[in-house]
Design an enzyme around this catalytic site. Structure first.
Site, PDB file in Angstrom:
ATOM      1  N   CYS A   1      49.475 -13.874   3.407  1.00  0.00           N
ATOM      2  CA  CYS A   1      48.051 -13.690   3.720  1.00  0.00           C
ATOM      3  C   CYS A   1      47.594 -14.527   4.906  1.00  0.00           C
ATOM      4  CB  CYS A   1      47.199 -14.087   2.523  1.00  0.00           C
ATOM      5  SG  CYS A   1      47.633 -13.242   1.018  1.00  0.00           S
TER       6      CYS A   1
ATOM      7  N   ARG B   1      52.756 -12.571  10.136  1.00  0.00           N
ATOM      8  CA  ARG B   1      53.030 -13.262   8.870  1.00  0.00           C
ATOM      9  C   ARG B   1      53.391 -12.284   7.753  1.00  0.00           C
ATOM     10  NH1 ARG B   1      50.396 -18.387   8.534  1.00  0.00           N
ATOM     11  NH2 ARG B   1      50.082 -18.051   6.327  1.00  0.00           N
TER      12      ARG B   1
ATOM     13  N   TRP C   1      48.760 -10.078   1.535  1.00  0.00           N
ATOM     14  CA  TRP C   1      50.145  -9.810   1.128  1.00  0.00           C
ATOM     15  C   TRP C   1      50.112  -9.849  -0.392  1.00  0.00           C
ATOM     16  CZ3 TRP C   1      54.200 -12.392  -1.428  1.00  0.00           C
ATOM     17  CH2 TRP C   1      55.494 -11.912  -1.164  1.00  0.00           C
TER      18      TRP C   1
ATOM     19  N   ASN D   1      43.581 -17.306   0.313  1.00  0.00           N
ATOM     20  CA  ASN D   1      45.053 -17.359   0.336  1.00  0.00           C
ATOM     21  C   ASN D   1      45.492 -18.252  -0.818  1.00  0.00           C
ATOM     22  OD1 ASN D   1      45.012 -15.938   2.671  1.00  0.00           O
ATOM     23  ND2 ASN D   1      45.826 -17.564   3.981  1.00  0.00           N
ATOM     24  N   GLY D   2      46.624 -17.922  -1.429  1.00  0.00           N
ATOM     25  CA  GLY D   2      47.112 -18.756  -2.533  1.00  0.00           C
ATOM     26  C   GLY D   2      47.029 -17.988  -3.843  1.00  0.00           C
TER      27      GLY D   2
ATOM     28  N   GLU E   1      73.941 -15.963   7.014  1.00  0.00           N
ATOM     29  CA  GLU E   1      72.787 -15.751   7.892  1.00  0.00           C
ATOM     30  C   GLU E   1      72.862 -14.375   8.566  1.00  0.00           C
ATOM     31  OE1 GLU E   1      70.005 -16.967   8.251  1.00  0.00           O
ATOM     32  OE2 GLU E   1      69.308 -16.485  10.262  1.00  0.00           O
TER      33      GLU E   1
ATOM     34  N   LYS F   1      70.011 -11.577   8.156  1.00  0.00           N
ATOM     35  CA  LYS F   1      69.313 -10.958   9.299  1.00  0.00           C
ATOM     36  C   LYS F   1      69.341  -9.449   9.177  1.00  0.00           C
ATOM     37  CE  LYS F   1      67.448 -13.465  10.487  1.00  0.00           C
ATOM     38  NZ  LYS F   1      67.305 -14.815  10.134  1.00  0.00           N
TER      39      LYS F   1
ATOM     40  N   GLU G   1      67.133  -8.154   6.254  1.00  0.00           N
ATOM     41  CA  GLU G   1      65.703  -8.376   6.507  1.00  0.00           C
ATOM     42  C   GLU G   1      65.102  -7.284   7.391  1.00  0.00           C
ATOM     43  OE1 GLU G   1      64.610 -13.097   6.637  1.00  0.00           O
ATOM     44  OE2 GLU G   1      65.867 -12.365   8.259  1.00  0.00           O
TER      45      GLU G   1
ATOM     46  N   HIS H   1      88.092 -11.820  -4.462  1.00  0.00           N
ATOM     47  CA  HIS H   1      87.696 -12.015  -5.858  1.00  0.00           C
ATOM     48  C   HIS H   1      86.494 -11.154  -6.240  1.00  0.00           C
ATOM     49  CE1 HIS H   1      90.507 -15.298  -6.225  1.00  0.00           C
ATOM     50  NE2 HIS H   1      90.012 -15.829  -5.114  1.00  0.00           N
TER      51      HIS H   1
ATOM     52  N   LYS I   1      56.323 -14.095   6.937  1.00  0.00           N
ATOM     53  CA  LYS I   1      56.870 -15.137   7.809  1.00  0.00           C
ATOM     54  C   LYS I   1      56.757 -16.494   7.137  1.00  0.00           C
ATOM     55  CE  LYS I   1      58.475 -16.755  11.657  1.00  0.00           C
ATOM     56  NZ  LYS I   1      59.947 -16.566  11.750  1.00  0.00           N
TER      57      LYS I   1
HETATM   58  C1  G6P Z   1      60.501 -16.575   4.658  1.00  0.00           C
HETATM   59  C2  G6P Z   1      60.837 -16.098   6.057  1.00  0.00           C
HETATM   60  C3  G6P Z   1      62.222 -16.572   6.452  1.00  0.00           C
HETATM   61  C4  G6P Z   1      62.320 -18.075   6.314  1.00  0.00           C
HETATM   62  C5  G6P Z   1      61.920 -18.546   4.917  1.00  0.00           C
HETATM   63  C6  G6P Z   1      61.779 -20.046   4.867  1.00  0.00           C
HETATM   64  O1  G6P Z   1      61.294 -15.926   3.736  1.00  0.00           O
HETATM   65  O2  G6P Z   1      60.747 -14.693   6.130  1.00  0.00           O
HETATM   66  O3  G6P Z   1      62.485 -16.200   7.794  1.00  0.00           O
HETATM   67  O4  G6P Z   1      63.618 -18.478   6.601  1.00  0.00           O
HETATM   68  O5  G6P Z   1      60.665 -17.995   4.546  1.00  0.00           O
HETATM   69  O6  G6P Z   1      60.701 -20.397   5.677  1.00  0.00           O
HETATM   70  P1  G6P Z   1      60.505 -21.785   6.387  1.00  0.00           P
HETATM   71  O7  G6P Z   1      59.244 -21.590   7.199  1.00  0.00           O
HETATM   72  O8  G6P Z   1      60.321 -22.789   5.304  1.00  0.00           O
HETATM   73  O9  G6P Z   1      61.687 -22.059   7.226  1.00  0.00           O
END
Ligand code: G6P
Length: 611
Positions: free
Chosen positions: A2, A27, A75, A101-102, A484, A488, A491, A507, A606
């Protein structure tokens, strides 16, 4: 997640609110809305989906002009993403409106009590109860700030909150666990959950802290505690410039951010290496040599991409410091009664500096008296301010939801921290220091070599846009890079992908291998090389497709792989940097070939400010 923006001043509020919402789009959100003063009433306009849809609705309204308003991107947490559940929310009589927000944890109880008093709720959200509760008190006192203060005493949970009433030119703002900043302009004020929303209007901001409340009028702002005691807050200057949050000709923010990495790494290193004396200079370290000497363990807590960086941190820190390092998902750490004490160092890694789980882990560690070291990108963020000390990663604003440049700069920061502690404890030799510094300095040029392969990577990617599954395999320090790479891809392209240590593949995941299953191998020339070759043979023997990320000039790999992406030769420990760039580009181009919404993937946020 949000986003919030509010405005009070002399200008038209709607364009400022809409513009702010657009800056917050990155975000992640599913619906949005604005609320303004409109002829002695409040007018709320909302839309499910994108801000352009909201704009269309606003355009249909005639004569909307107001110089005060609040707006929100939602969100969904409580209640499906639809127009009704979108913020702002009215009180039952439409006399006041809120954006929030929250999460209000006890919303059910409050709702029930209010329903018993005859209140009728319209939404499925937790937030609506705030509007009703504040209004209940407001009707009695006609003092909006007092009403908010009273309502907050009954609320448990987290909030970044803006309240607007139809009959007062003021915005009441409160914060607990969800970021809020107040922007100070010339005869105008802004409120936002994120600096990017107001950057083009003012660079002077106040960071509201938890349990603080502000009353903002046309001419003034007043900040107090929840006990109504006045608080004087420092005004900070944001250093970010507008072009840093724009695409600058790139198709997506993610691509821009991938290509920015060489420059951002230079920024991360700038001024932090004393070449003459071969020493690391870090300003934000308040911990004593005595503390470093007595460290009994290091725990790194993080989420998502930052957690992958933490896994690499374990390799690096343990190798040079010979101190045991544990890596925990921040969300798990706090619930397992971790064994830490005043001699433990807890490193929190976060791009946004606002991730609720990471913040909760920090709180847990603080209660156990451990020292907190933050590796954070966003200056002034809550994690940065909650940590005992730390280092800013200096990646600049990262807008693409999938983290790229923030990750590589986190890694650089971990290397700097390792060197710093190693030097303090005399655990790193002069020769090792020189080699590491040399490697760090060479990173920008090495990364550029991989970036120059982007055309070829794009071509390879075109062959996999219809794949349903992917396996990513790597060993040692490159195992987290396999994780990672898989993250990626899923995502931004919605292709299911899993990362595994290459040897572990036999395994279980090997059962998935057939002619449709691509496996991405990270295979640089190092001591694991032959072992990984065997793993590749195992995949080949079962008809699987192999994409290799390999060292330039490796002819053997060319023969074994269906597709090869070459990265420059480097010291193994630093191959993580070039391998991850190849992974980022591969994921990016696969998603682009699929026409995915790369910068704003579905369901993702984000900055995840709820636990
Ligand atoms: C969300 C984002 C990721 C990020 C993660 C941790 O899931 O989409 O890209 O790695 O949060 O966020 P931070 O801001 O704590 O690195």
């Amino acid at each position: 997640m949000c986003g919030i923006i509010g405005y009070i001043g002399k200008k038209e509020a709607i364009p400022i609110l809409i513009n702010g919402l657009k800056r917050l789009e990155y975000r992640g959100y599913d619906s949005c809305g604005v609320c303004i003063h409109d002829n002695n009433l409040l007018k709320i306009i909302k839309a499910k989906g994108k801000i352009v849809d909201l704009e269309k609705r606003i355009k249909k309204e005639n004569n909307l002009n107001s110089t005060i308003g609040i707006a929100h991107t939602r969100w969904a947490t409580h209640g499906i993403p639809n127009e009704i559940n979108a913020h702002p929310h009215f009180s039952e009589d439409n006399n006041l409106a809120i954006v929030h927000n929250g999460i209000i944890e006890n919303y059910d109880t409050i709702k029930l009590l209010l329903q018993k008093e005859g209140y009728v709720f319209k939404t499925q959200t937790d937030s609506e109860v705030i509007a009703f509760l504040v209004n209940k008190f407001y009707k009695k006192s006609n003092n909006l700030k007092d009403a908010v203060l009273k309502a907050l005493t009954q609320i448990t949970g987290t909030y970044g909150l803006l309240v607007l009433s139809k009959d007062k030119r003021e915005i009441i703002v409160a914060r607990k666990g969800s970021p809020i900043i107040i922007g100070i302009g010339k005869n105008e004020f802004f409120v936002a959950s994120d600096t990017s929303a107001i950057l083009e209007y003012t660079k002077n901001v106040i960071y509201l802290d938890d349990f603080e409340i502000a009353k903002i009028t046309d001419t003034n702002y007043e900040i107090t505690s929840l006990k109504n005691q006045k608080i004087n807050k420092e005004i900070h200057k944001i250093k970010t410039s507008l072009d840093q949050i724009e695409k600058s000709g790139y198709k997506h923010f993610m691509l821009k951010e991938i290509f920015e990495q060489p420059e951002k790494i230079k920024d991360a290193l700038s001024g932090r290496i004393d070449f003459k004396n071969n020493r690391i200079v870090l300003g934000g370290i308040c911990l004593t040599k005595e503390f470093f000497k007595n460290i009994n363990k290091i725990v790194i807590v993080a989420c998502g991409t930052s957690w992958h960086c933490a896994l690499i941190g374990k390799f690096v820190l343990e190798k040079y410091l010979r101190i045991s390092v544990e890596v925990d998902y921040a969300s798990e750490f706090r619930y397992r009664n971790p064994i830490i004490d005043e001699n433990s160092l807890v490193i929190a890694i976060s791009q946004s500096g606002e991730t609720a789980d990471t913040l909760a882990a920090i709180k847990e560690a603080k209660e156990k008296k451990a020292k907190i070291f933050g590796i954070v990108n966003v200056v002034g963020s809550t994690i940065a301010r909650t940590s005992d000390c730390g280092i800013y990663t200096r990646a600049g604003p990262e807008i693409g939801v999938a983290s790229t440049k923030a990750f590589t700069n986190q890694l650089v920061s971990l290397w700097l921290l390792t060197l710093f502690i190693g030097q303090k404890l005399n655990k790193i030799t002069e020769k090792e220091t020189k080699e590491i510094i040399n490697n760090l300095n060479n990173l920008p040029e090495k990364i550029k070599i991989v970036l120059n392969e982007s055309k070829k990577i794009k071509e390879i990617a075109s062959k996999f846009k219809n794949s349903k599954n992917f396996l990513y395999l790597g060993r040692g320090i490159n195992y987290p890079i396999a994780l990672e790479g898989a993250l990626k891809l899923k995502e931004i392209s919605y292709i299911h992908a899993e990362g595994y240590p290459a040897a572990e593949m036999k395994h279980g995941p090997i059962a998935l291998i057939d002619k449709n299953m691509p496996s991405v191998f990270i295979i640089n020339k190092n001591k694991n090389y032959d072992k990984i070759i065997s793993n590749m043979q195992e995949i080949k023997a079962r008809g699987g497709i192999i994409i290799s990320i390999a060292t330039k000039g490796d002819e053997q790999i060319l023969k074994l792989s269906d597709h090869t992406i070459f990265v420059p030769k480097m010291d193994t420990q630093f191959t993580t940097f070039v391998n991850v760039i190849a992974m980022q580009l591969l994921a990016y181009y696969i998603a682009d070939h699929k026409n995915c919404e790369i910068d704003k993937p579905r369901n993702l946020a984000k900055s995840v400010t709820v636990e």
